[in-house]
Design an enzyme around this catalytic site. Sequence first.
Site, mmCIF file in Angstrom:
data_model
loop_
_atom_site.group_PDB
_atom_site.id
_atom_site.type_symbol
_atom_site.label_atom_id
_atom_site.label_comp_id
_atom_site.label_asym_id
_atom_site.label_seq_id
_atom_site.Cartn_x
_atom_site.Cartn_y
_atom_site.Cartn_z
ATOM 1 N N LYS A 116 3.273 35.883 31.823
ATOM 2 C CA LYS A 116 4.180 34.954 32.529
ATOM 3 C C LYS A 116 5.295 35.693 33.266
ATOM 4 O O LYS A 116 5.819 35.190 34.259
ATOM 5 C CB LYS A 116 4.758 33.933 31.552
ATOM 6 C CG LYS A 116 5.601 34.523 30.434
ATOM 7 C CD LYS A 116 5.074 34.202 29.071
ATOM 8 C CE LYS A 116 5.685 35.141 28.049
ATOM 9 N NZ LYS A 116 5.457 34.779 26.682
ATOM 10 N N GLU A 201 9.502 37.457 17.821
ATOM 11 C CA GLU A 201 9.535 38.883 18.163
ATOM 12 C C GLU A 201 10.715 39.564 17.459
ATOM 13 O O GLU A 201 11.709 38.905 17.130
ATOM 14 C CB GLU A 201 9.781 39.036 19.673
ATOM 15 C CG GLU A 201 8.815 38.314 20.567
ATOM 16 C CD GLU A 201 7.531 39.090 20.796
ATOM 17 O OE1 GLU A 201 7.514 40.304 20.504
ATOM 18 O OE2 GLU A 201 6.556 38.477 21.246
ATOM 19 N N ASP A 212 12.175 32.604 28.315
ATOM 20 C CA ASP A 212 10.709 32.481 28.352
ATOM 21 C C ASP A 212 10.306 31.087 28.854
ATOM 22 O O ASP A 212 9.474 30.962 29.759
ATOM 23 C CB ASP A 212 10.165 32.743 26.935
ATOM 24 C CG ASP A 212 8.667 32.554 26.847
ATOM 25 O OD1 ASP A 212 7.931 33.439 27.335
ATOM 26 O OD2 ASP A 212 8.215 31.517 26.304
ATOM 27 N N LYS A 216 8.451 29.758 32.459
ATOM 28 C CA LYS A 216 7.264 28.890 32.471
ATOM 29 C C LYS A 216 7.498 27.626 33.305
ATOM 30 O O LYS A 216 6.625 27.221 34.069
ATOM 31 C CB LYS A 216 6.876 28.543 31.033
ATOM 32 C CG LYS A 216 6.340 29.762 30.260
ATOM 33 C CD LYS A 216 6.223 29.474 28.786
ATOM 34 C CE LYS A 216 5.650 30.661 28.015
ATOM 35 N NZ LYS A 216 5.774 30.507 26.559
HETATM 36 N N1 HSE Z 1 6.994 34.007 22.783
HETATM 37 C C1 HSE Z 1 6.196 32.950 23.335
HETATM 38 C C2 HSE Z 1 6.379 31.689 22.495
HETATM 39 C C3 HSE Z 1 4.746 33.378 23.359
HETATM 40 O O1 HSE Z 1 6.971 31.766 21.408
HETATM 41 O O2 HSE Z 1 5.964 30.615 22.923
HETATM 42 C C4 HSE Z 1 3.882 32.583 24.276
HETATM 43 O O3 HSE Z 1 4.260 32.673 25.613
#
Ligand code: HSE
Length: 420
Positions: A116, A201, A212, A216
């Site tokens: 992404k 992570e 993140d 998206k």
């Molecule tokens: N780190 C992302 C999440 C992984 O927790 O959704 C998938 O894109």
Amino acid sequence: MLRCGVDIYYEKIEENIMKAAILGYGTVGSGVAEVLTANSELICRNAHETVEIKYILDLRDFPGDVHEDKIIHDFETIVNDPEIGIVCETMGGDNPAYTFTKRCLEAGKSVCTSNKEVVANHGPELIQIARENNCGYYFEASVGGGIPIIRVINDCLTTDRILSLAGILNGTTNYILTKMAKEGADFEAVLKQAQELGYAEKNPEADVEGHDACRKIAILASLVTGKNVDFKSLNCTGITKISSRDFMYAKKLGRSIKLLATADFSKDGLIAGVSPYMLPAEHPLNGIDGVFNAVFVHSEMLDDTMYYGRGAGKLPTATAVVSDVVCATKLAKCPESINWEADDAKLADFGQVERQFFVRVKESDGSESNVKAFFGDVDHLVIDGVNDEFGFVTSKMTEAKFEELRAKMPGILNFVRLDG
Ligand code: HSE
């Protein structure tokens, strides 16, 4: 090599072999190899061609692995091999994934990716390079993991005008918020637990700060508008300030707290961003718990649809990458051209969006009469008897007005937007 032979027709098409390479043999890359191998007959039937893995690029060796013989360490072998028609980029991170993708597309090889970061940073450029080189850039797995949503927007909803999107697009934060809601635990404790279990992570910043999910929703909004939506220009708030106290008030209001990525498309422009919201029980995204993702789409003719599933994980994400491999194989002679131009999408003024806000106040600094003085009549005044604080819900006001009042009123501990 496994060949499919479903009937005479497929016996003929099995003679065609599409050779593929995988960049990165980590979680998703090894999942791609597993899906391509385990479902090879089905893939052949649907792609009208056998798909065979020729190379897997990684820095490491994998002695004893079923695909050990395909592991290589030099990218040049892949990009210079005319037999390779498709490259699955499952490396993650911007570089060298971006450079490798660009070079593969320039060499006429279709690229299917779960990355992404690369899609959000370089989408229009890579789509254009693919177009110029008669190949395709496919990224179903970049949003919502295994949930089909890119193809839904690009193919299935092309006869309808999408008016809004709202999604739970990050599994890590949804897992954390679900745990906090169910166990009354605090953010830091649940994050630590999630890291120990391998859900979050070691450096969870991109997830918990909302970046993140922001990437998206920017990808989805770009596909809807056909223009470029830069995730850096969107309003983005993560979940680090959400505490067990906020959940206590949410419960009293009959609401959940979810990190939503939203996009509203109007003639004035796009309003998109990421923020925690307090959702009422009847909201379709209220019941999406744990690591699951969902995207709620509201469109003019079709009305409401929702897409739900695993937004991360080895095999769910790999399934989406391989669905792109099938597409790229089927459309090898006439690759799919994705509608995402480099010009910036028109953004509307976020400050003019109207909504209600939940606000939590320290009693010693901000008495109830202060609330009236600053915010006027409020919808709910929720008194918490346990500590020296209370909460209230504002009447409907613009983001700009709320920001102005919030800056002026003393003692505000936190706020959460309502509804989404
Ligand atoms: N780190 C992302 C999440 C992984 O927790 O959704 C998938 O894109």
